[in-house]
Design a protein around this motif. Sequence first.
Motif, PDB file in Angstrom:
ATOM      1  N   ALA A   1       0.880  -1.173   0.000  1.00  0.00           N
ATOM      2  CA  ALA A   1       0.000   0.000   0.000  1.00  0.00           C
ATOM      3  C   ALA A   1       0.910   1.213   0.000  1.00  0.00           C
ATOM      4  O   ALA A   1       1.828   1.316   0.810  1.00  0.00           O
ATOM      5  N   SER A   2       0.676   2.125  -0.939  1.00  0.00           N
ATOM      6  CA  SER A   2       1.585   3.259  -1.076  1.00  0.00           C
ATOM      7  C   SER A   2       0.880   4.417  -1.770  1.00  0.00           C
ATOM      8  O   SER A   2       0.007   4.210  -2.621  1.00  0.00           O
ATOM      9  N   VAL A   3       1.285   5.628  -1.397  1.00  0.00           N
ATOM     10  CA  VAL A   3       0.755   6.815  -2.073  1.00  0.00           C
ATOM     11  C   VAL A   3       1.595   7.166  -3.292  1.00  0.00           C
ATOM     12  O   VAL A   3       1.226   8.007  -4.094  1.00  0.00           O
ATOM     13  N   THR A   4       2.752   6.530  -3.421  1.00  0.00           N
ATOM     14  CA  THR A   4       3.625   6.747  -4.584  1.00  0.00           C
ATOM     15  C   THR A   4       3.807   5.427  -5.322  1.00  0.00           C
ATOM     16  O   THR A   4       3.668   4.351  -4.746  1.00  0.00           O
ATOM     17  N   LEU A   5       4.127   5.516  -6.596  1.00  0.00           N
ATOM     18  CA  LEU A   5       4.355   4.330  -7.402  1.00  0.00           C
ATOM     19  C   LEU A   5       5.847   4.148  -7.621  1.00  0.00           C
ATOM     20  O   LEU A   5       6.555   5.115  -7.920  1.00  0.00           O
ATOM     21  N   PRO A   6       6.343   2.928  -7.472  1.00  0.00           N
ATOM     22  CA  PRO A   6       7.785   2.686  -7.569  1.00  0.00           C
ATOM     23  C   PRO A   6       8.266   2.588  -9.009  1.00  0.00           C
ATOM     24  O   PRO A   6       7.478   2.441  -9.945  1.00  0.00           O
ATOM     25  N   SER A   7       9.554   2.675  -9.166  1.00  0.00           N
ATOM     26  CA  SER A   7      10.191   2.346 -10.429  1.00  0.00           C
ATOM     27  C   SER A   7      10.432   0.838 -10.405  1.00  0.00           C
ATOM     28  O   SER A   7      11.191   0.343  -9.587  1.00  0.00           O
ATOM     29  N   VAL A   8       9.751   0.119 -11.281  1.00  0.00           N
ATOM     30  CA  VAL A   8       9.764  -1.339 -11.233  1.00  0.00           C
ATOM     31  C   VAL A   8      10.904  -1.887 -12.095  1.00  0.00           C
ATOM     32  O   VAL A   8      11.042  -1.488 -13.252  1.00  0.00           O
ATOM     33  N   PRO A   9      11.733  -2.784 -11.547  1.00  0.00           N
ATOM     34  CA  PRO A   9      12.810  -3.382 -12.348  1.00  0.00           C
ATOM     35  C   PRO A   9      12.264  -4.089 -13.587  1.00  0.00           C
ATOM     36  O   PRO A   9      11.127  -4.558 -13.589  1.00  0.00           O
ATOM     37  N   LYS A  10      13.065  -4.171 -14.635  1.00  0.00           N
ATOM     38  CA  LYS A  10      12.618  -4.761 -15.896  1.00  0.00           C
ATOM     39  C   LYS A  10      12.156  -6.201 -15.736  1.00  0.00           C
ATOM     40  O   LYS A  10      11.247  -6.653 -16.433  1.00  0.00           O
ATOM     41  N   GLU A  11      12.797  -6.925 -14.825  1.00  0.00           N
ATOM     42  CA  GLU A  11      12.469  -8.342 -14.679  1.00  0.00           C
ATOM     43  C   GLU A  11      11.234  -8.585 -13.825  1.00  0.00           C
ATOM     44  O   GLU A  11      10.770  -9.722 -13.700  1.00  0.00           O
ATOM     45  N   ALA A  12      10.670  -7.535 -13.224  1.00  0.00           N
ATOM     46  CA  ALA A  12       9.508  -7.668 -12.348  1.00  0.00           C
ATOM     47  C   ALA A  12       8.236  -7.234 -13.069  1.00  0.00           C
ATOM     48  O   ALA A  12       8.276  -6.475 -14.034  1.00  0.00           O
ATOM     49  N   HIS A  13       7.095  -7.732 -12.579  1.00  0.00           N
ATOM     50  CA  HIS A  13       5.795  -7.308 -13.074  1.00  0.00           C
ATOM     51  C   HIS A  13       4.982  -6.801 -11.894  1.00  0.00           C
ATOM     52  O   HIS A  13       5.113  -7.301 -10.774  1.00  0.00           O
TER      53      HIS A  13
END
Length: 337
Positions: free
Chosen positions: A188-200
């Motif tokens: 749960a977060s108010v910000t969105l992360p930078s997702v690694p290329k290998e993750a979905h």
Amino acid sequence: MALTLEYFYHHTQSKYQLCLLTPTANLDRLISWVHLVEDRSNCSFLRGNELIITTGMETAKPGELLPFVQQLASQHACGLVLNMGPYISSVPQEVNDWCLAHRFPLFAMPWEVHIADIMQDYCNEIISEKRTQDLRTEALEHALHMNISEKDIPVLEGFRGCFLLVSDQELFFPWYAHARMGELFYYASVTLPSVPKEAHCGVSEPVSSPYSLPVQAKHAGRALTVSQIRNESPTHFRNIGLYNTVLAINDPEVFAQAEKLLSPLTDPALRQTLRSWLEHDGSIQAVAQELFMHRNTVNFRIKRLRRIFALDTALQKTELLLAFYMEDVRRIMASDE
């Protein structure tokens, strides 16, 4: 609220006279604990995300400070505070340059500041936050299992306005709460992360109430599946379109019917062209641009496809497009088994 270097630096910069020597450093790093380390041999005991303080009693010897910093970084320490004084009077240029190049957080603190004070202050807050996080994790797990109790409600009220994210890999960013269920990670977060290329990663709409969390978790899970299908991350629930309908279907017979509908398409090129044509609402130009083909080639393939399928009504086209989406979902589900 996950405790980060930025949080502590912002709140205690004046109190402890902290000076950030690497202004471009990544201060979003989480802090798990604070250690006083004076010897490189002790670095191997670090578990990651610790903030390190050193007086330089051993590390300031000629040629020692840079390898010390590099080893801390390799052990995933979140930063280093140099207690400037009799052992470290100035920061070697090579150390400053390396930290700047690698965005490693490097701070200076006057000798007059008591190390015990800053360690006690930070560690007490980390312990307090850990207790709060345990409560949030427990409440989130109850919500994910659709088993919210009355004591969870005050905790879950703090989730209002947060996005719910679900990922197939662990993410490191300043989340508000997190939990793990099986192989999936929920945040749960108010910000969105930078997702690694290998993750979905799938993202829900903002949480509107404690009781909306189970629904948002389901939506984030569907968005995760679409993220895996499209290989796009993060994927927002509001953008998954027809996949939302497909992912709500639990009847194997319906999937079998969709597979049967597409079974005449044995030519991969025709299959690709039909799908693109359906997704672009019959635009020959859009299909030609997407598939890098000449318009005449697209027209020729569509004529061949009309001999196989009825492509005259919106219902017929929707059934075929739905079948393609069901094929995507079936393939992803099979790969997870």
